[in-house]
Each structure stands twice: as C-alpha cells, then as structure tokens.
Design an enzyme around this catalytic site. Structure first.
Site, PDB file in Angstrom:
ATOM      1  N   GLY A   1       0.837  -1.196   0.000  1.00 25.61           N
ATOM      2  CA  GLY A   1       0.000   0.000   0.000  1.00 25.61           C
ATOM      3  C   GLY A   1       0.870   1.243   0.000  1.00 25.61           C
ATOM      4  O   GLY A   1       2.068   1.179  -0.308  1.00 25.61           O
ATOM      5  N   SER A   2       0.273   2.357   0.347  1.00 22.80           N
ATOM      6  CA  SER A   2       1.009   3.622   0.306  1.00 22.80           C
ATOM      7  C   SER A   2       1.980   3.716   1.486  1.00 22.80           C
ATOM      8  O   SER A   2       1.822   3.014   2.502  1.00 22.80           O
ATOM      9  CB  SER A   2       0.031   4.790   0.357  1.00 22.80           C
ATOM     10  OG  SER A   2      -0.683   4.732   1.569  1.00 22.80           O
ATOM     11  N   THR A   3       2.948   4.596   1.357  1.00 25.93           N
ATOM     12  CA  THR A   3       3.941   4.755   2.424  1.00 25.93           C
ATOM     13  C   THR A   3       3.285   5.264   3.707  1.00 25.93           C
ATOM     14  O   THR A   3       3.620   4.811   4.806  1.00 25.93           O
ATOM     15  CB  THR A   3       5.071   5.675   1.937  1.00 25.93           C
ATOM     16  OG1 THR A   3       5.712   5.002   0.847  1.00 25.93           O
ATOM     17  CG2 THR A   3       6.088   5.966   3.019  1.00 25.93           C
TER      18      THR A   3
ATOM     19  N   GLY B   1       1.820   2.402   5.347  1.00 25.39           N
ATOM     20  CA  GLY B   1       2.897   1.536   5.850  1.00 25.39           C
ATOM     21  C   GLY B   1       3.457   2.027   7.166  1.00 25.39           C
ATOM     22  O   GLY B   1       3.719   1.244   8.092  1.00 25.39           O
TER      23      GLY B   1
ATOM     24  N   GLU C   1       5.477  -3.263   1.490  1.00 19.92           N
ATOM     25  CA  GLU C   1       5.764  -2.902   0.090  1.00 19.92           C
ATOM     26  C   GLU C   1       4.982  -1.654  -0.236  1.00 19.92           C
ATOM     27  O   GLU C   1       3.766  -1.689  -0.379  1.00 19.92           O
ATOM     28  CB  GLU C   1       5.372  -4.038  -0.828  1.00 19.92           C
ATOM     29  CG  GLU C   1       6.286  -5.200  -0.590  1.00 19.92           C
ATOM     30  CD  GLU C   1       6.192  -6.251  -1.646  1.00 19.92           C
ATOM     31  OE1 GLU C   1       5.759  -5.949  -2.767  1.00 19.92           O
ATOM     32  OE2 GLU C   1       6.544  -7.369  -1.331  1.00 19.92           O
TER      33      GLU C   1
ATOM     34  N   CYS D   1       2.788   0.798  -8.665  1.00 19.60           N
ATOM     35  CA  CYS D   1       3.844   1.255  -7.753  1.00 19.60           C
ATOM     36  C   CYS D   1       5.181   1.413  -8.463  1.00 19.60           C
ATOM     37  O   CYS D   1       5.987   2.259  -8.103  1.00 19.60           O
ATOM     38  CB  CYS D   1       3.985   0.274  -6.596  1.00 19.60           C
ATOM     39  SG  CYS D   1       4.267  -1.412  -7.164  1.00 19.60           S
TER      40      CYS D   1
HETATM   41  P1  NAD Z   1      -3.569   2.469   0.650  1.00 19.29           P
HETATM   42  O1  NAD Z   1      -2.359   2.651   1.472  1.00 19.29           O
HETATM   43  O2  NAD Z   1      -4.578   3.526   0.633  1.00 19.29           O
HETATM   44  O3  NAD Z   1      -4.345   1.146   1.080  1.00 19.29           O
HETATM   45  C1  NAD Z   1      -3.692  -0.119   1.048  1.00 19.29           C
HETATM   46  C2  NAD Z   1      -4.422  -1.044   1.994  1.00 19.29           C
HETATM   47  O4  NAD Z   1      -4.207  -0.601   3.325  1.00 19.29           O
HETATM   48  C3  NAD Z   1      -5.943  -1.084   1.811  1.00 19.29           C
HETATM   49  O5  NAD Z   1      -6.408  -2.393   2.026  1.00 19.29           O
HETATM   50  C4  NAD Z   1      -6.424  -0.158   2.912  1.00 19.29           C
HETATM   51  O6  NAD Z   1      -7.742  -0.420   3.333  1.00 19.29           O
HETATM   52  C5  NAD Z   1      -5.438  -0.488   4.001  1.00 19.29           C
HETATM   53  N1  NAD Z   1      -5.324   0.556   5.020  1.00 19.29           N
HETATM   54  C6  NAD Z   1      -5.376   1.892   4.862  1.00 19.29           C
HETATM   55  N2  NAD Z   1      -5.197   2.511   6.034  1.00 19.29           N
HETATM   56  C7  NAD Z   1      -5.031   1.550   6.963  1.00 19.29           C
HETATM   57  C8  NAD Z   1      -4.821   1.560   8.376  1.00 19.29           C
HETATM   58  N3  NAD Z   1      -4.754   2.700   9.058  1.00 19.29           N
HETATM   59  N4  NAD Z   1      -4.673   0.379   9.014  1.00 19.29           N
HETATM   60  C9  NAD Z   1      -4.731  -0.786   8.329  1.00 19.29           C
HETATM   61  N5  NAD Z   1      -4.957  -0.860   7.002  1.00 19.29           N
HETATM   62  C10 NAD Z   1      -5.098   0.297   6.311  1.00 19.29           C
HETATM   63  O7  NAD Z   1      -3.047   2.136  -0.826  1.00 19.29           O
HETATM   64  P2  NAD Z   1      -3.899   1.980  -2.150  1.00 19.29           P
HETATM   65  O8  NAD Z   1      -4.352   3.333  -2.566  1.00 19.29           O
HETATM   66  O9  NAD Z   1      -4.904   0.895  -2.027  1.00 19.29           O
HETATM   67  O10 NAD Z   1      -2.782   1.436  -3.150  1.00 19.29           O
HETATM   68  C11 NAD Z   1      -1.879   2.257  -3.806  1.00 19.29           C
HETATM   69  C12 NAD Z   1      -0.576   2.302  -3.064  1.00 19.29           C
HETATM   70  O11 NAD Z   1      -0.019   0.996  -2.963  1.00 19.29           O
HETATM   71  C13 NAD Z   1       0.465   3.125  -3.799  1.00 19.29           C
HETATM   72  O12 NAD Z   1       1.173   3.881  -2.854  1.00 19.29           O
HETATM   73  C14 NAD Z   1       1.348   2.081  -4.448  1.00 19.29           C
HETATM   74  O13 NAD Z   1       2.646   2.521  -4.740  1.00 19.29           O
HETATM   75  C15 NAD Z   1       1.340   1.022  -3.409  1.00 19.29           C
HETATM   76  N6  NAD Z   1       1.718  -0.254  -3.991  1.00 19.29           N
HETATM   77  C16 NAD Z   1       2.965  -0.746  -3.720  1.00 19.29           C
HETATM   78  C17 NAD Z   1       3.385  -1.937  -4.328  1.00 19.29           C
HETATM   79  C18 NAD Z   1       4.763  -2.506  -4.083  1.00 19.29           C
HETATM   80  O14 NAD Z   1       5.029  -3.620  -4.500  1.00 19.29           O
HETATM   81  N7  NAD Z   1       5.640  -1.778  -3.428  1.00 19.29           N
HETATM   82  C19 NAD Z   1       2.519  -2.614  -5.183  1.00 19.29           C
HETATM   83  C20 NAD Z   1       1.254  -2.073  -5.422  1.00 19.29           C
HETATM   84  C21 NAD Z   1       0.851  -0.891  -4.815  1.00 19.29           C
END
Ligand code: NAD
Length: 485
Positions: free
Chosen positions: A230-232, A235, A252, A286
């Site tokens: 997910g997003s940094t 993370g 990631e 990503c």
């Molecule tokens: P996001 O961070 O908004 O959400 C990712 C997941 O985290 C979702 O399931 C969301 O519900 C959950 N989440 C959000 N806040 C949370 C919290 N406080 N506690 C627990 N879970 C929580 O990301 P997104 O918009 O779904 O995806 C895009 C992001 O993912 C981009 O930053 C992209 O670069 C990254 N990404 C990274 C990779 C990699 O391999 N490094 C691959 C794909 C996507």
C-alpha cells in the site's frame, strides 16, 4: 457483471458470513459508477472471529506434510483457471482494468500459486559445526503462525495472490484485508481456493476500511506477521501498530521510479518502452516509470516522441484489446493528479501533452518536460498517467537524479552498453534495476521490495518464505561435557 448486485460476506472458516453489525458498503465500478455488489463492513467482532478461525486453520495446516500443501496450492491454481472468465470480468469492472491487464492478473495469480506450491518443499535449514564437543546443532524453519495480508486496489488479484501464496506454502494461515475499493475480487479468490480444497480457516478475508478493521487486525496480539502492500503513509501507520506486538513485517510501499535513457538507444524505441512503463493502468502501478532521465542531447527529442506516442494511445472500452488504460480508481485520485500537474506547471515545467481529464475518471496521458525537482509532482506518488522527462549531461548526473528521491522501489535503464548499464544498476538505490526495459517488472520468484520509504523486506519466492518463517536452534548433547560445578 450482469443481474442485481449481490451482497457478499466476509470469508471466514470456509464460508461467507455477514458482518456482525450487519453493515455493508458498495463496491462501485470506476468506469461506469455502477454498484457491482455490497461487501460486509468489517469491525471488531468480525476481526475476533477471523483470528480465532485462522488459529484453528494454522494448527492443522502447519502440521500437514509439505507435499500436501503443495498439492492443495496446485489445485487452487487449477481452480482459478476454471474461474478465469468470472475473475477476469470482475477485475475489469471492479478495478477498471483493461482486458489485457486483467488477463495478466489472472494468469499471474495462477502462476504465483504454482511457484509457491513448489516452495512448500523447500523449507531448508542447517546443521551447524559446534565449538562445544559432543553437541549436535540443528536449525529448523517453522511457520510463524497467522499472517495478515493487507492489499491495495491497483492489482487486486495478482498482488493478493502473491502475498498469500508464499506464507501459505510455508505453513502459515492468512487473513486478508483487501482494499475497500476492490473487496469483491478478494472474496471470489477465497471462494475459489476453498472450492479447490484449501481447508477452512487457512485463508480468511475481512472486507472493510483501514480505520475500522485494518488497524484492529494490525494491532491484534494473536496475529504474528504482516505483509502490507500500500502507500507509504499506510505503511508507517501499520508499522507502528504492528511493532507494539513485535510482528514480523513486510511492507511494500510507494515508488517514484526512474527510467534512465542513455544516448546509444533509438529515441522512438525508447519512447515506446517508456510509454508502457509510465502509462500502464493509467500510472496506477507502484513501479511505474515516472521520472525519465534522458542523456544529452536527446532530452527534447525523446520527450516529443513520448508525447506523440501518448497522443496516439487509444482510451476506449475496457474490453477492447486496443485500449491502453482505463479510469483512475476514484474522484480523489483524479483530484490528486490534477493538483500535481498544476503544481509542476506553476513551477515552470512544460506540459507537452495531456494535463486534463479525458472523460469520467480517465485522465489524459501526460508528458511534462523539465519539471522542478521539488514539490508534489516530484516528491509524492502521483499514481496517474503522468511522465516527467528531464535531460542530464552524462551518466553521473543521471544517477544522481535517479537517487534524488526518498523512495527506492524500481528503476529501468535503457542502453546497449552493458558496462554503463551495470554501472547504473549498481549505483541506483532501488530494490530492483532492470537493464534494457522499464521499471515495471514482476516475477513470482524475484525479491520485490524497496529502499528508503518504499518499504521493508522483500516478497516473492524463497524471500517471502524466509520472511514468514522462524528459525529455531535445536541442540542435542551426544556425550559427557565437563560441568563447572
Ligand atoms: P492504501 O495505502 O490507501 O491502502 C492499502 C491497503 O491498506 C488497503 O487495504 C487499505 O484499506 C489499508 N489501510 C489503509 N489505512 C489503513 C490503516 N490505518 N490500518 C490498516 N490498514 C489500512 O493504498 P492503495 O491506494 O490501495 O494502493 C496504492 C498504493 O499501494 C500506492 O502507494 C502504491 O505505490 C502502493 N503499492 C505498492 C506496491 C509494491 O510492490 N511496493 C505494489 C502495489 C501498490
């Protein structure tokens, strides 16, 4: 999808169950705004139920011999193939994927489960030479327990399959919390794997929002590890929660990936490669190649070639094979892309093409020349079809620009000169560097992860298996040793 939208449950212990509160939320198609279905809205009681079930699942799954885990994961892959069209259509509708990208995702899910099945047999460890006489030392590898997989919206099947497959192969049970934008595809994956014979409790799915059930899962004391993609920002938050109970973490996160184009490559061919790196899935990748650094004197001619390519991209129906990409995931995502392009323009960058909405949530392919090396467009993920192009005098300067980021996920280097290509590969601070192509590459067995703010740990193949297993030293006294008292 045809017919009346149905209501989906969480997937717990081999079946769909409604949220304890009875609440649901809609899954909406970004291309048409149609409600595709209603997902269970997870909260406290659902989390407790999933965790209890996963611990039961873990007890029996981890005790199975590796060849049985291998066999079941192979059956899961076969079962996905039988569901190919259903999964493909749901991916197109729910995530706004083109048919080409959706097909890639379903094929990847099949392939990653097969790759992981093989890893079940390779939980190798060691015997050690000892300083102490008569002692024999063994190191064994054991699954860590229940792994929480938190997945994003952009590749909701491929990434979820990859993130669960290797921990499962190693004998862990998994609870997945998919993105609230794409809950239905995760439930379909769990149903498919259950139908293939994956035992109850080994793979549960809780659907809902980060703040309502994600955080509760991430801080749950009976969850032993986390794989988050997910997003940094997410993370950092999840990492803080997980650290409270010493969970094994694999994060990631985001990227702002460089593509270096050396002056020995043809500018038009480079533009074709860069377009795939930058515009696939509308830049919602990503590893998208978004900071393109071109060796002098080719900066301008490359940027114009890329702009020409961008203008020729076909943005039609998602089921039309010619369509390059579809919509961004929601209106917030569009607003962010608009803000980034405006900021770059106000700081003096030249927008060679695009810069605006095409229609609905589909954003025009955008090429920005000479962006400022600060501000949101440079520092933050745009996650839209926006490629920035800069010219640099020579390789040293290109590498310095590539490394001018807090992220470090993936990079590409286009050149036929292997010495210069390898020099760049060794000096660029990213988790992967691909010579001869763009930065968006994946392979089930490769270690994927990032330097800096792009994350922690590596996923894929034996690297995931190592991450989600504990090492245990077992010693055996085989003779008399002198005692101090
Ligand atoms: P996001 O961070 O908004 O959400 C990712 C997941 O985290 C979702 O399931 C969301 O519900 C959950 N989440 C959000 N806040 C949370 C919290 N406080 N506690 C627990 N879970 C929580 O990301 P997104 O918009 O779904 O995806 C895009 C992001 O993912 C981009 O930053 C992209 O670069 C990254 N990404 C990274 C990779 C990699 O391999 N490094 C691959 C794909 C996507």
């Amino acid at each position: 999808m045809e017919g009346t939208p149905r209501t989906y449950g969480h997937f717990i212990h081999g079946r769909e169950v409604p949220a304890a509160t009875g609440e649901t939320f809609p899954s909406v198609a970004p291309m048409t705004d149609a409600v595709l279905g209603w997902a269970a809205r997870g909260a406290h009681d659902d989390v407790e139920r999933a965790v209890a079930s996963a611990h039961q699942g873990f007890a029996s799954w981890s005790a199975r011999p590796p060849y049985e885990r291998e066999k079941i994961l192979l059956k899961c892959a076969d079962q996905i193939e039988t569901q190919f069209d259903n999964l493909l259509n749901l991916l197109i509708d729910e995530s706004g994927s083109t048919i080409v990208k959706a097909r890639y995702e379903v094929n990847y899910a099949v392939s990653v489960l097969r790759a992981a099945a093989g890893e079940a047999r390779r939980l190798y460890a060691d015997t050690l030479p000892n300083e102490k006489p008569h002692r024999m030392s063994l190191v064994v590898r054991e699954p860590i327990g229940v792994v929480l997989v938190i997945s994003p919206f952009n590749a909701p099947l491929a990434l979820l399959a990859k993130m669960i497959a290797f921990p499962l192969a190693a004998g862990n049970a998994v609870i997945a919390k998919p993105s609230e934008e794409t809950p239905l595809i995760a439930i379909e994956l769990a149903r498919t794997m259950s139908a293939a014979g994956l035992p109850d409790g080994v793979f549960n799915v809780i659907t809902g929002f980060g703040a309502e059930c994600g955080e509760q899962l991430a801080s749950h004391p009976l969850i032993n590890g986390i794989a988050l993609t997910g997003s940094t920002a997410t993370g950092v938050k999840v990492g803080q929660l997980a650290a409270q109970s010493m969970k094994r973490m694999q994060l990631e996160l985001g990227g702002k990936n460089p593509l270096l184009i050396l002056n020995d490559v043809d500018v038009r061919e480079a533009a074709d490669i860069a377009a795939v790196g930058a515009f696939t899935h509308g830049g919602q990748i990503c590893m998208a190649s978004v900071r393109i650094v071109v060796e002098a004197p080719n900066g301008r001619s490359f940027a114009e070639a890329l702009a020409g390519k961008a203008e020729r991209l076909y943005l039609g129906d998602l089921r039309d094979e010619r369509t390059a990409y579809g919509p961004l995931i929601n209106q917030r995502a569009v607003a962010k892309v608009v803000r980034h392009v405006q900021a770059a323009r106000s700081a003096g960058a030249e927008v060679l093409t695009g810069g605006d909405v095409h229609r609905g949530l589909v954003f025009q392919p955008t090429v920005i020349y000479n962006p400022p090396r600060s501000g949101p467009c440079w520092d933050e993920e745009t996650f839209g079809p926006v490629a920035m192009v800069l010219e640099a005098a020579e390789l040293e300067e290109m590498i310095a620009i590539a490394n001018d980021s807090s992220y470090g996920l993936s990079a590409g280097v286009l050149t036929r000169d292997l010495v210069r290509g390898m020099t760049a590969a060794r000096r660029i601070r990213c988790g992967a560097v691909h010579i001869g192509t763009h930065s968006f590459q994946s392979d089930p067995l490769a270690p994927v992860g990032g330097f800096g703010m792009s994350g922690l740990g590596r996923s894929g193949g034996k690297y995931s298996v190592e991450h989600f297993t504990e090492l245990k030293w077992i010693s055996l006294e085989l003779g008399e040793t002198p005692r101090p008292f």
